[in-house]
Design a protein around this motif. Sequence first.
Motif, PDB file in Angstrom:
ATOM      1  N   ASP A  29       4.486   5.217  10.820  1.00  0.00           N
ATOM      2  CA  ASP A  29       3.537   5.389   9.712  1.00  0.00           C
ATOM      3  C   ASP A  29       4.208   5.980   8.467  1.00  0.00           C
ATOM      4  O   ASP A  29       3.558   6.557   7.607  1.00  0.00           O
ATOM      5  CB  ASP A  29       2.365   6.265  10.147  1.00  0.00           C
ATOM      6  CG  ASP A  29       2.777   7.667  10.581  1.00  0.00           C
ATOM      7  OD1 ASP A  29       3.977   7.895  10.855  1.00  0.00           O
ATOM      8  OD2 ASP A  29       1.899   8.538  10.650  1.00  0.00           O
ATOM      9  N   ILE A  31       6.165   6.657   4.897  1.00  0.00           N
ATOM     10  CA  ILE A  31       6.040   6.263   3.492  1.00  0.00           C
ATOM     11  C   ILE A  31       7.369   6.592   2.799  1.00  0.00           C
ATOM     12  O   ILE A  31       7.927   7.674   2.988  1.00  0.00           O
ATOM     13  CB  ILE A  31       4.887   7.016   2.790  1.00  0.00           C
ATOM     14  CG1 ILE A  31       3.539   6.654   3.413  1.00  0.00           C
ATOM     15  CG2 ILE A  31       4.891   6.746   1.282  1.00  0.00           C
ATOM     16  CD1 ILE A  31       3.116   5.203   3.205  1.00  0.00           C
ATOM     17  N   ASP A  53       5.343   1.294   2.828  1.00  0.00           N
ATOM     18  CA  ASP A  53       5.086   1.771   4.184  1.00  0.00           C
ATOM     19  C   ASP A  53       6.195   1.220   5.082  1.00  0.00           C
ATOM     20  O   ASP A  53       7.133   0.559   4.616  1.00  0.00           O
ATOM     21  CB  ASP A  53       3.692   1.368   4.662  1.00  0.00           C
ATOM     22  CG  ASP A  53       3.480  -0.139   4.713  1.00  0.00           C
ATOM     23  OD1 ASP A  53       4.457  -0.913   4.584  1.00  0.00           O
ATOM     24  OD2 ASP A  53       2.329  -0.557   4.900  1.00  0.00           O
TER      25      ASP A  53
END
Length: 156
Positions: A29, A31, A53
């Motif tokens: 997950d 970033i 992402d």
Amino acid sequence: MKVEDFLFHEARLLDTGQLEAWLDLYTEDAIYWLPLEREQRDAAETSSIIHDDRTLLELRVKQARHPRAHARLPLARTVHQISNILVLEEDEKALRVASTLSLVEYRNEKQRVWGALVEHRLRRETKGASHPFLIAHKRVDLVNSEAELDGIAILF
């Protein structure tokens, strides 16, 4: 492995072209963010240079490896110099780490120098994992983010 060694390891993977191994340092997950504006608070409210992402990071790596990605060829050679590493927050599950980055890029007979303030949010991994940390969030504030950047074909 100390946090400093982990950041040095990440830089070395980029400098030696081990992009798949570099990608393995990121959580599912994760970033990866290069804000456009100095002290930008929210990627959703203002344009960013990059706001990826994990899926988009995977695509960047695949594009770099694709034999017909002519716009990226030749791949840039880089040297990442990481310094001024400071743990800002730490608990049993995560760390927030600030550092500075000086990066030299050589591509198409041109050399460029980049400077940035970097913040990593790292998650601690369980014992037996290949790395003691994984990158959940990486923010790279380029010193010249608001200038004309003439195409970025490297990973910070």
